[in-house]
Design an enzyme around this catalytic site. Sequence first.
Site, PDB file in Angstrom:
ATOM      1  N   ARG A  99       0.865  -1.187   0.000  1.00 30.33           N
ATOM      2  CA  ARG A  99       0.000   0.000   0.000  1.00 30.33           C
ATOM      3  C   ARG A  99       0.894   1.227   0.000  1.00 30.33           C
ATOM      4  O   ARG A  99       1.311   1.711   1.036  1.00 30.33           O
ATOM      5  CB  ARG A  99      -0.890  -0.010   1.243  1.00 30.33           C
ATOM      6  CG  ARG A  99      -1.760   1.228   1.411  1.00 30.33           C
ATOM      7  CD  ARG A  99      -2.640   1.080   2.648  1.00 30.33           C
ATOM      8  NE  ARG A  99      -3.440   2.276   2.910  1.00 30.33           N
ATOM      9  CZ  ARG A  99      -2.998   3.327   3.622  1.00 30.33           C
ATOM     10  NH1 ARG A  99      -1.753   3.334   4.129  1.00 30.33           N
ATOM     11  NH2 ARG A  99      -3.779   4.370   3.832  1.00 30.33           N
TER      12      ARG A  99
ATOM     13  N   LYS B  75      -3.881   6.162   8.176  1.00 32.43           N
ATOM     14  CA  LYS B  75      -4.653   6.546   6.985  1.00 32.43           C
ATOM     15  C   LYS B  75      -5.202   7.948   7.233  1.00 32.43           C
ATOM     16  O   LYS B  75      -6.019   8.161   8.129  1.00 32.43           O
ATOM     17  CB  LYS B  75      -5.790   5.531   6.786  1.00 32.43           C
ATOM     18  CG  LYS B  75      -6.651   5.733   5.551  1.00 32.43           C
ATOM     19  CD  LYS B  75      -7.732   4.638   5.488  1.00 32.43           C
ATOM     20  CE  LYS B  75      -8.788   4.890   4.419  1.00 32.43           C
ATOM     21  NZ  LYS B  75      -8.292   4.831   3.036  1.00 32.43           N
TER      22      LYS B  75
ATOM     23  N   SER C 235     -12.618  -2.616   0.894  1.00 29.18           N
ATOM     24  CA  SER C 235     -12.775  -1.953   2.195  1.00 29.18           C
ATOM     25  C   SER C 235     -14.238  -1.632   2.433  1.00 29.18           C
ATOM     26  O   SER C 235     -14.903  -1.109   1.533  1.00 29.18           O
ATOM     27  CB  SER C 235     -12.013  -0.621   2.207  1.00 29.18           C
ATOM     28  OG  SER C 235     -10.684  -0.805   1.826  1.00 29.18           O
TER      29      SER C 235
HETATM   30  C1  IFP Z   1      -8.286   0.487   3.641  1.00 30.38           C
HETATM   31  C2  IFP Z   1      -8.055  -0.847   3.804  1.00 30.38           C
HETATM   32  C3  IFP Z   1      -8.983  -1.682   4.498  1.00 30.38           C
HETATM   33  N1  IFP Z   1      -8.733  -3.009   4.655  1.00 30.38           N
HETATM   34  C4  IFP Z   1      -7.612  -3.543   4.143  1.00 30.38           C
HETATM   35  C5  IFP Z   1      -7.396  -5.030   4.358  1.00 30.38           C
HETATM   36  F1  IFP Z   1      -7.051  -5.238   5.627  1.00 30.38           F
HETATM   37  F2  IFP Z   1      -6.433  -5.475   3.569  1.00 30.38           F
HETATM   38  F3  IFP Z   1      -8.532  -5.694   4.113  1.00 30.38           F
HETATM   39  N2  IFP Z   1      -6.694  -2.839   3.482  1.00 30.38           N
HETATM   40  C6  IFP Z   1      -6.855  -1.500   3.275  1.00 30.38           C
HETATM   41  N3  IFP Z   1      -5.979  -0.829   2.632  1.00 30.38           N
END
Ligand code: IFP
Length: 217
Positions: free
Chosen positions: A41, A141, A112
């Site tokens: 990411r 985030k 998500s």
């Molecule tokens: C915003 C996000 C929410 N969930 C996940 C994951 F945990 F991989 F499912 N990754 C992300 N980048």
Amino acid sequence: MSDVRDFLSLYFVMGSVDCKKDPLDVLDEAIQGGITIFQFREKGKGALTGLEKYRLAEKLFERCRLHHIPFIVNDDVDLALSLEADGVHVGQEDEAAKRVRDKIGNKILGVSVHNLKEAQAALADGADYLGLGPIFPTKSKEDAKAACGIEMIQYLRENKIDAPLVAIGGITEQTAADVIRAGADGIAVISEICHADHITEKTKRLYAHVIHAKHQN
Ligand SMILES: C=C1C=NC(C(F)(F)F)=NC1=N
Ligand SMILES: [Mg+2]
């Protein structure tokens, strides 16, 4: 790949921005500690782009392939396709999950979600797993929504969301077991691993908490 659910136990999500040292060393140490799936990411202030991003992704993917750990790319579907990654993870604001599914065929698709309505829509669009969060307030985030709490995990399960589900957002050693007992198939972490003084030991403890709680469910 057998059902992705089995791989969700300890989901490490990371980009160069999250790391205090070489991302390759961070991933190697997390793999030694027992992560079960990895998401690249590359987002936020100072994130790599273009060829630099591609080259880092390639090296991280190589590490995952060596240890048979699924390699998931966040947001960037074209990067996932060019690398032949194991899957992609998209958010509500990214390309519609249905369009992504058409592009990636039967690769892993994670979406998500923050509530029941988004969970139902993601599954209708063909998601293989849901990323529910942020469970707790998160610093990883910038544009995170308000924390939905552990109760949201139980609420989704009570409303027949039986799909593979990983919880994310501010989860630590102290809360990992509670998240699993609430009904998640795994926990996803960024800073809990990235900012640890000893990454391998921290990862081993997180894994132990998750697996122990899973056997209690
Ligand atoms: C915003 C996000 C929410 N969930 C996940 C994951 F945990 F991989 F499912 N990754 C992300 N980048
Ligand atoms: Mg996104």
